[in-house]
Design a protein around this motif. Structure first.
Motif, PDB file in Angstrom:
ATOM      1  N   ASP A  10      42.146  40.887  32.324  1.00  0.00           N
ATOM      2  CA  ASP A  10      41.003  40.163  31.806  1.00  0.00           C
ATOM      3  C   ASP A  10      41.307  39.671  30.393  1.00  0.00           C
ATOM      4  O   ASP A  10      42.391  39.913  29.858  1.00  0.00           O
ATOM      5  N   LYS A  74      37.229  33.366  37.353  1.00  0.00           N
ATOM      6  CA  LYS A  74      38.028  34.483  36.842  1.00  0.00           C
ATOM      7  C   LYS A  74      38.946  34.038  35.691  1.00  0.00           C
ATOM      8  O   LYS A  74      38.991  34.668  34.633  1.00  0.00           O
ATOM      9  N   THR A  77      36.995  32.465  32.532  1.00  0.00           N
ATOM     10  CA  THR A  77      36.324  33.513  31.754  1.00  0.00           C
ATOM     11  C   THR A  77      37.347  34.240  30.886  1.00  0.00           C
ATOM     12  O   THR A  77      37.137  34.428  29.680  1.00  0.00           O
ATOM     13  N   ALA A  78      38.438  34.621  31.496  1.00  0.00           N
ATOM     14  CA  ALA A  78      39.486  35.316  30.739  1.00  0.00           C
ATOM     15  C   ALA A  78      39.983  34.438  29.593  1.00  0.00           C
ATOM     16  O   ALA A  78      40.148  34.903  28.465  1.00  0.00           O
TER      17      ALA A  78
END
Ligand code: ASP
Ligand code: MG
Length: 473
Positions: A10, A74, A77-78
């Motif tokens: 992340d 995914k 966002t990271a």
């Protein structure tokens, strides 16, 4: 040098990895030149594999779209968590969106065709790394580091066309040097996509699961690196799998030969070919945890006499099967063996162990259970072909049986060579546990003793041997 492994999950973790790269570069003078190899984000390669197969078989374009949308959320966002510089974030966002557009087109294609070749699968699964690399490079840039990202192909990793298990072509090292060294000379940090290469014709290939390790050591060898660091969320290489064996411990120091045996023999911590590229140049490999960078980890390299052990680590290969093949009396053993192995090779069956019972003309072969069906049909075809006249004289194989409820166990240690009593100790430990052995083999290098037991005995067998040799101590 390599950063990433399955570690990158992340935004917070990517930032930690980028900080680590920066610190390494600033702290030590001689490590100012770094090449970073990145793996995919956690779980992404698996998801690409599963979804590619599902989308091809079900043929639903909508599923492809929603999968790509998940990946987008995914990764973006990271990226927004990791990259503070707005301008850099804009560039990275655009790159990620472009990549995802390509992926969506590819997935749509396979959903329409309803089939998935090994070649298109490699192309699709390469997106894990191709999405991670721009984000990691962007994170480094937003920390003031001059990072550029490259695909494996752009880094010069030209391979054969063995999709899913590609090998580097001869001469590729030279190309890697030509691509990477000028970047280092101009003060840049190349961030290379692990796991992937490309063919001469420009098709994307992969080195097999966990292949980023291999990318890192290939590049390390090509540029004559001082060291290769493999960053993984683990303490290091362990004396056994800690999930299976009580008191399994970190091995501080392990030789190339041992690490090679272990990775070949199913220890999932390293890609099976990862050691090969650095051996000739004697480049040490450090296995470390990026989130505990001050911990020692494991050093893989030339081993001093004092730390050599007769048995340093033990590994269990779970999903194995034994094939017992009995040849007909009319053919010589060498002919039977030659035909059986070339049949298996033509079906690309991977073999873990071989042994031969001389009087009965029987060979026992240990294969991955996932490949058992292929192995069986390859051997069946042998007889059929021979009967049809292709074999020059009738049946090759008189009989064969297979057993899938077995596990193979490998005991590894360079100190084993020339030390009497090691095998005795291994098998008497099994005897005390009442475990019977189905098959045994020892390589002529004497770095490894391997044997097969019933699957339900594997854990006790490995524990008994781990205890008797006080491994990890
Ligand atoms: N991403 C690839 C995999 O999951 C390669 C790697 O992680 O080394 O197998
Ligand atoms: Mg991985």
């Amino acid at each position: 040098m390599k950063f990433g492994g399955s570690a990158v999950a992340d935004g917070g973790k990517i930032k930690a990895v980028a900080e680590l790269v920066r610190r390494c570069r600033e702290k030590e003078k001689k490590r100012k030149e770094l090449v970073v190899v990145t793996s995919a984000f956690f779980g992404v390669t698996d998801a690409l594999h599963e979804n590619a197969a599902r989308i091809a078989s079900e043929g639903e374009v909508e599923k492809a779209k929603s999968f790509v949308q998940d990946l987008k959320t995914k990764h973006l966002t990271a990226a927004s968590e990791a990259i503070k510089d707005k301008r850099v974030l804009r560039v990275v966002t655009r790159e990620v969106e472009e990549r995802l557009g390509e992926l969506e087109r590819a997935l749509t294609g396979i959903s329409l065709l309803g089939e998935l070749s090994a070649r298109s699968l490699d192309y699709i699964v390469s997106f894990g790394e191709r999405l991670a690399a721009p984000i990691l490079a962007g994170t480094l840039r937003s920390l003031g580091q001059d990072a550029v990202h490259l695909t494996g192909g752009e880094a010069g990793l030209t391979t054969n066309e063995d999709y899913g298990n590609a090998l580097l072509l001869r001469g590729a090292e030279e190309t890697v040097r030509e691509k990477i060294i000028p970047l280092l000379d101009s003060g840049k940090i190349p961030v290379v996509c692990g796991y992937t290469g490309k063919t001469r014709k420009g098709q994307v290939t992969t080195f097999g699961r966990g292949g980023s390790d291999y990318t890192a050591t290939l590049i390390g060898a090509a540029v004559d690196a001082d060291e290769v660091w493999l960053w993984k969320e683990t303490e290091g290489i362990m004396s056994a799998d800690p999930k299976i064996i009580r008191n399994a411990r970190r091995i501080p120091y392990i030789s190339y030969a041992e690490a090679m045996e272990l990775s070949y023999f199913g220890a999932s911590v390293l890609h099976s070919r990862a050691i090969e590229p650095v051996v000739a140049k004697r480049i040490p490999i450090l296995v470390k945890n990026p989130f505990k960078p001050d911990d020692e980890g494991t050093l893989i390299g030339e081993e001093p006499e004092q730390t050599k052990k007769a048995a340093k680590a033990i590994t269990i290969i779970e999903n194995t099967s034994i094939l017992n093949v009995a040849g007909t009396g009319v053919r010589s053993i060498s002919e039977v063996v030659a035909r059986v192995f070339s049949a298996l090779a033509s079906e690309q069956v991977e073999i873990f162990m071989i042994s031969h019972g001389s009087s009965e003309r029987t060979i026992s072969i240990v294969v991955n259970t996932a490949q058992l069906q292929r192995a069986v049909s390859a051997i069946q075809k042998l007889n059929a072909n021979a009967d049809a006249g292709g074999g020059g004289g009738g049946t090759v194989v008189r009989d064969f049986t297979s057993n899938s409820s077995v596990s193979a166990i490998g005991v590894v240690g360079v100190g084993m060579a020339g030390t009497p009593g090691v095998a005795g100790k291994v098998f008497s430990a099994l005897g005390k546990e009442g475990i019977s052995v189905k098959m045994i083999s020892q390589g002529s290098s004497e770095f490894n003793i391997s044997f097969v037991v019933r699957r339900e005995d594997a854990q006790n067998a490995a524990q008994a041997i781990h205890d008797v040799f006080e491994m990890g101590r």
